[in-house]
Design a protein around this motif. Structure first.
Motif, PDB file in Angstrom:
ATOM      1  N   SER A   1       0.808  -1.215   0.000  1.00  0.00           N
ATOM      2  CA  SER A   1       0.000   0.000   0.000  1.00  0.00           C
ATOM      3  C   SER A   1       0.849   1.276   0.000  1.00  0.00           C
ATOM      4  CB  SER A   1      -0.926   0.008   1.212  1.00  0.00           C
ATOM      5  OG  SER A   1      -0.152   0.019   2.393  1.00  0.00           O
ATOM      6  N   ILE A   2       2.183   1.118   0.091  1.00  0.00           N
ATOM      7  CA  ILE A   2       3.079   2.272   0.132  1.00  0.00           C
ATOM      8  C   ILE A   2       3.793   2.411  -1.209  1.00  0.00           C
ATOM      9  CG2 ILE A   2       5.081   3.305   1.257  1.00  0.00           C
ATOM     10  CD1 ILE A   2       4.324   1.787   3.786  1.00  0.00           C
ATOM     11  N   PRO A   3       3.682   3.573  -1.861  1.00  0.00           N
ATOM     12  CA  PRO A   3       4.392   3.780  -3.127  1.00  0.00           C
ATOM     13  C   PRO A   3       5.883   3.992  -2.862  1.00  0.00           C
ATOM     14  CG  PRO A   3       3.156   5.739  -2.540  1.00  0.00           C
ATOM     15  CD  PRO A   3       2.863   4.706  -1.498  1.00  0.00           C
ATOM     16  N   ILE A   4       6.619   2.891  -2.893  1.00  0.00           N
ATOM     17  CA  ILE A   4       8.033   2.922  -2.529  1.00  0.00           C
ATOM     18  C   ILE A   4       8.870   2.224  -3.594  1.00  0.00           C
ATOM     19  CG2 ILE A   4       7.809   0.847  -1.125  1.00  0.00           C
ATOM     20  CD1 ILE A   4       9.836   2.054   0.810  1.00  0.00           C
ATOM     21  N   ASP A   5       9.960   2.868  -3.976  1.00  0.00           N
ATOM     22  CA  ASP A   5      10.928   2.275  -4.889  1.00  0.00           C
ATOM     23  C   ASP A   5      12.236   2.130  -4.140  1.00  0.00           C
ATOM     24  OD1 ASP A   5       9.416   2.091  -7.331  1.00  0.00           O
ATOM     25  OD2 ASP A   5       9.550   4.279  -7.447  1.00  0.00           O
ATOM     26  N   ARG A   6      13.044   1.176  -4.556  1.00  0.00           N
ATOM     27  CA  ARG A   6      14.340   0.948  -3.925  1.00  0.00           C
ATOM     28  C   ARG A   6      15.407   0.828  -4.996  1.00  0.00           C
ATOM     29  NH1 ARG A   6      10.452  -1.665  -1.022  1.00  0.00           N
ATOM     30  NH2 ARG A   6      10.423  -1.239   1.197  1.00  0.00           N
ATOM     31  N   LEU A   7      16.512   1.551  -4.804  1.00  0.00           N
ATOM     32  CA  LEU A   7      17.626   1.499  -5.738  1.00  0.00           C
ATOM     33  C   LEU A   7      18.906   1.140  -5.006  1.00  0.00           C
ATOM     34  CD1 LEU A   7      17.237   4.707  -7.948  1.00  0.00           C
ATOM     35  CD2 LEU A   7      16.787   2.344  -8.612  1.00  0.00           C
ATOM     36  N   THR A   8      19.663   0.237  -5.592  1.00  0.00           N
ATOM     37  CA  THR A   8      20.970  -0.102  -5.063  1.00  0.00           C
ATOM     38  C   THR A   8      21.999   0.714  -5.822  1.00  0.00           C
ATOM     39  OG1 THR A   8      20.236  -2.369  -4.648  1.00  0.00           O
ATOM     40  CG2 THR A   8      22.605  -1.971  -4.645  1.00  0.00           C
ATOM     41  N   LEU A   9      22.649   1.637  -5.124  1.00  0.00           N
ATOM     42  CA  LEU A   9      23.701   2.436  -5.760  1.00  0.00           C
ATOM     43  C   LEU A   9      24.517   3.172  -4.717  1.00  0.00           C
ATOM     44  CD1 LEU A   9      22.536   5.620  -5.712  1.00  0.00           C
ATOM     45  CD2 LEU A   9      21.183   4.731  -7.571  1.00  0.00           C
ATOM     46  N   ASP A  10      25.616   3.725  -5.161  1.00  0.00           N
ATOM     47  CA  ASP A  10      26.509   4.511  -4.320  1.00  0.00           C
ATOM     48  C   ASP A  10      26.017   5.955  -4.348  1.00  0.00           C
ATOM     49  OD1 ASP A  10      28.587   6.027  -3.233  1.00  0.00           O
ATOM     50  OD2 ASP A  10      30.127   4.720  -4.073  1.00  0.00           O
ATOM     51  N   ILE A  11      25.663   6.496  -3.202  1.00  0.00           N
ATOM     52  CA  ILE A  11      25.077   7.837  -3.169  1.00  0.00           C
ATOM     53  C   ILE A  11      26.078   8.926  -3.568  1.00  0.00           C
ATOM     54  CG2 ILE A  11      23.325   7.224  -1.482  1.00  0.00           C
ATOM     55  CD1 ILE A  11      24.982   8.777   0.604  1.00  0.00           C
TER      56      ILE A  11
END
Length: 101
Positions: free
Chosen positions: A77-87
């Motif tokens: 129910s939460i519009p969430i994306d996840r990205l794996t990367l170096d900030i």
């Protein structure tokens, strides 16, 4: 190894300790897009969504393992994306986010 067994860890302490700050800046106008840098296993962004402080979330961390583990939790129910990367080298457009934690 830590992320294999860890369910949640909050670098800033209990999320509730940050609520007065979020209320001050986000209560009258929710952030459209929240970027949570180095989110790890934190549930802060999800809690901010539940409180109405943001409408969508991008969680970013260098560990694919922890993001994959968090992805498997029931947050449909939460519009969430996840990205794996170096900030340090974010491939994201400038002015893409309303709030950054």
């Amino acid at each position: 190894e830590r992320f294999v067994t860890e369910e949640s860890f909050e670098w800033f302490g209990k999320c509730s300790g940050l609520y007065p700050i979020f209320d001050l800046y986000l209560k009258s106008s929710a952030s459209l897009v929240l970027l949570h840098l180095s989110c790890g296993s934190s549930s802060l962004a999800e809690e901010m969504f539940a409180l109405g402080h943001c409408l969508s979330i991008l969680n970013v961390d260098y560990s694919f393992g922890i993001l994959d583990k968090r992805r498997s939790r029931k947050t449909d129910s939460i519009p969430i994306d996840r990205l794996t990367l170096d900030i340090r080298s974010l491939p994201l457009r400038h002015h893409s986010f309303d709030t950054i934690v």
